[in-house]
Motif scaffolding. Structure first.
Motif, PDB file in Angstrom:
ATOM      1  N   VAL A   1     -16.405  28.299  80.050  1.00 37.94           N
ATOM      2  CA  VAL A   1     -17.820  28.479  80.331  1.00 37.94           C
ATOM      3  C   VAL A   1     -18.549  28.928  79.076  1.00 37.94           C
ATOM      4  CG1 VAL A   1     -19.493  29.754  81.722  1.00 37.94           C
ATOM      5  CG2 VAL A   1     -17.337  29.003  82.736  1.00 37.94           C
ATOM      6  N   GLU A   2     -17.988  29.931  78.391  1.00 34.74           N
ATOM      7  CA  GLU A   2     -18.631  30.467  77.200  1.00 34.74           C
ATOM      8  C   GLU A   2     -17.579  31.122  76.318  1.00 34.74           C
ATOM      9  OE1 GLU A   2     -22.379  33.394  76.127  1.00 34.74           O
ATOM     10  OE2 GLU A   2     -21.989  32.837  78.191  1.00 34.74           O
ATOM     11  N   SER A   3     -17.859  31.162  75.019  1.00 33.10           N
ATOM     12  CA  SER A   3     -16.958  31.783  74.058  1.00 33.10           C
ATOM     13  C   SER A   3     -17.783  32.628  73.102  1.00 33.10           C
ATOM     14  CB  SER A   3     -16.201  30.695  73.283  1.00 33.10           C
ATOM     15  OG  SER A   3     -15.395  31.274  72.310  1.00 33.10           O
ATOM     16  N   LEU A   4     -17.268  33.802  72.767  1.00 29.70           N
ATOM     17  CA  LEU A   4     -17.982  34.716  71.890  1.00 29.70           C
ATOM     18  C   LEU A   4     -17.018  35.248  70.842  1.00 29.70           C
ATOM     19  CD1 LEU A   4     -20.541  36.457  71.275  1.00 29.70           C
ATOM     20  CD2 LEU A   4     -19.568  38.165  72.792  1.00 29.70           C
ATOM     21  N   VAL A   5     -17.345  35.081  69.572  1.00 31.49           N
ATOM     22  CA  VAL A   5     -16.515  35.574  68.484  1.00 31.49           C
ATOM     23  C   VAL A   5     -16.855  37.043  68.243  1.00 31.49           C
ATOM     24  CG1 VAL A   5     -15.948  35.334  66.050  1.00 31.49           C
ATOM     25  CG2 VAL A   5     -16.362  33.307  67.423  1.00 31.49           C
ATOM     26  N   LEU A   6     -15.847  37.898  68.366  1.00 30.46           N
ATOM     27  CA  LEU A   6     -16.064  39.320  68.136  1.00 30.46           C
ATOM     28  C   LEU A   6     -15.905  39.665  66.662  1.00 30.46           C
ATOM     29  CD1 LEU A   6     -14.133  40.752  71.184  1.00 30.46           C
ATOM     30  CD2 LEU A   6     -16.579  40.401  70.943  1.00 30.46           C
TER      31      LEU A   6
ATOM     32  N   VAL B   1     -13.408  34.807  75.737  1.00 31.40           N
ATOM     33  CA  VAL B   1     -13.597  33.498  76.341  1.00 31.40           C
ATOM     34  C   VAL B   1     -13.784  33.689  77.844  1.00 31.40           C
ATOM     35  CG1 VAL B   1     -12.593  31.224  76.714  1.00 31.40           C
ATOM     36  CG2 VAL B   1     -12.151  32.424  74.592  1.00 31.40           C
ATOM     37  N   LEU B   2     -14.846  33.125  78.383  1.00 37.82           N
ATOM     38  CA  LEU B   2     -15.094  33.139  79.814  1.00 37.82           C
ATOM     39  C   LEU B   2     -14.613  31.806  80.366  1.00 37.82           C
ATOM     40  CD1 LEU B   2     -16.319  34.687  82.192  1.00 37.82           C
ATOM     41  CD2 LEU B   2     -18.490  33.602  81.663  1.00 37.82           C
ATOM     42  N   VAL B   3     -13.602  31.861  81.246  1.00 37.54           N
ATOM     43  CA  VAL B   3     -12.947  30.666  81.761  1.00 37.54           C
ATOM     44  C   VAL B   3     -13.168  30.585  83.263  1.00 37.54           C
ATOM     45  CG1 VAL B   3     -10.716  29.517  82.042  1.00 37.54           C
ATOM     46  CG2 VAL B   3     -11.197  30.769  79.963  1.00 37.54           C
ATOM     47  N   SER B   4     -13.471  29.397  83.757  1.00 36.08           N
ATOM     48  CA  SER B   4     -13.635  29.169  85.189  1.00 36.08           C
ATOM     49  C   SER B   4     -12.465  28.336  85.679  1.00 36.08           C
ATOM     50  CB  SER B   4     -14.943  28.435  85.451  1.00 36.08           C
ATOM     51  OG  SER B   4     -15.035  28.083  86.805  1.00 36.08           O
ATOM     52  N   CYS B   5     -11.774  28.840  86.713  1.00 31.07           N
ATOM     53  CA  CYS B   5     -10.636  28.121  87.288  1.00 31.07           C
ATOM     54  C   CYS B   5     -10.765  28.170  88.806  1.00 31.07           C
ATOM     55  CB  CYS B   5      -9.325  28.747  86.831  1.00 31.07           C
ATOM     56  SG  CYS B   5      -7.886  27.907  87.492  1.00 31.07           S
ATOM     57  N   ASP B   6     -10.881  27.021  89.432  1.00 30.50           N
ATOM     58  CA  ASP B   6     -11.025  26.908  90.878  1.00 30.50           C
ATOM     59  C   ASP B   6     -12.183  27.751  91.410  1.00 30.50           C
ATOM     60  OD1 ASP B   6      -8.881  25.186  90.965  1.00 30.50           O
ATOM     61  OD2 ASP B   6      -7.427  26.779  91.350  1.00 30.50           O
TER      62      ASP B   6
ATOM     63  N   GLU C   1     -13.365  30.523  90.252  1.00 28.87           N
ATOM     64  CA  GLU C   1     -13.306  31.923  89.826  1.00 28.87           C
ATOM     65  C   GLU C   1     -13.470  32.000  88.325  1.00 28.87           C
ATOM     66  OE1 GLU C   1     -10.140  34.549  90.887  1.00 28.87           O
ATOM     67  OE2 GLU C   1      -9.967  33.622  92.853  1.00 28.87           O
ATOM     68  N   GLU C   2     -14.201  32.988  87.866  1.00 26.89           N
ATOM     69  CA  GLU C   2     -14.378  33.168  86.429  1.00 26.89           C
ATOM     70  C   GLU C   2     -13.549  34.350  85.960  1.00 26.89           C
ATOM     71  OE1 GLU C   2     -18.531  33.428  85.548  1.00 26.89           O
ATOM     72  OE2 GLU C   2     -18.771  31.264  85.642  1.00 26.89           O
ATOM     73  N   ARG C   3     -12.871  34.173  84.830  1.00 27.37           N
ATOM     74  CA  ARG C   3     -12.050  35.225  84.233  1.00 27.37           C
ATOM     75  C   ARG C   3     -12.467  35.392  82.782  1.00 27.37           C
ATOM     76  NH1 ARG C   3      -8.853  37.820  88.052  1.00 27.37           N
ATOM     77  NH2 ARG C   3      -8.417  36.284  89.650  1.00 27.37           N
ATOM     78  N   LEU C   4     -12.465  36.637  82.328  1.00 29.54           N
ATOM     79  CA  LEU C   4     -12.784  36.948  80.937  1.00 29.54           C
ATOM     80  C   LEU C   4     -11.476  37.210  80.213  1.00 29.54           C
ATOM     81  CD1 LEU C   4     -15.110  37.411  78.955  1.00 29.54           C
ATOM     82  CD2 LEU C   4     -15.011  39.831  79.553  1.00 29.54           C
ATOM     83  N   ILE C   5     -11.232  36.466  79.128  1.00 26.61           N
ATOM     84  CA  ILE C   5      -9.977  36.557  78.383  1.00 26.61           C
ATOM     85  C   ILE C   5     -10.280  36.977  76.958  1.00 26.61           C
ATOM     86  CG2 ILE C   5      -7.964  35.278  77.583  1.00 26.61           C
ATOM     87  CD1 ILE C   5      -8.426  33.354  79.915  1.00 26.61           C
TER      88      ILE C   5
END
Length: 98
Positions: free
Chosen positions: A50-55, A62-67, A69-73
């Protein structure tokens, strides 16, 4: 050989080399996923970024959507960092410790 025959041979060689170069550029641009696109029917993918942010240069969020649901990695240097314990806020006393 006449001059026209030499000119025709040079033109044919130039045309052939140009076509080979054009095919190389097309394969470089479209080739890696061309076979995959042709071999399978288009389906809905389950995993989306969904979105990626360089720290910083070593870490990225990285914000990932799976089925649905969104997870922040947190991606990093291959190190697993345990979550930091919650910090308790202490009330500041009016007296300074001596």
């Amino acid at each position: 050989m006449h001059f026209a025959d030499v000119l025709r041979a040079v033109f044919a060689l130039t045309l052939t080399m140009g076509l080979i170069g054009l095919c190389a550029v097309a394969l470089r641009r479209f080739g890696p996923d061309l076979v995959e696109r042709l071999s399978r029917a288009p389906t809905e993918r389950r995993l989306k970024v969904v979105e990626s942010l360089v720290l910083d240069p070593a870490r990225r969020l990285v914000l990932v959507s799976c089925d649905g649901e969104e997870r922040l990695i947190l991606l990093g240097e291959g190190q697993v960092l345990p979550p930091a314990p919650p910090q308790k806020s202490r009330p500041k006393s009016a007296k300074a410790d001596a």
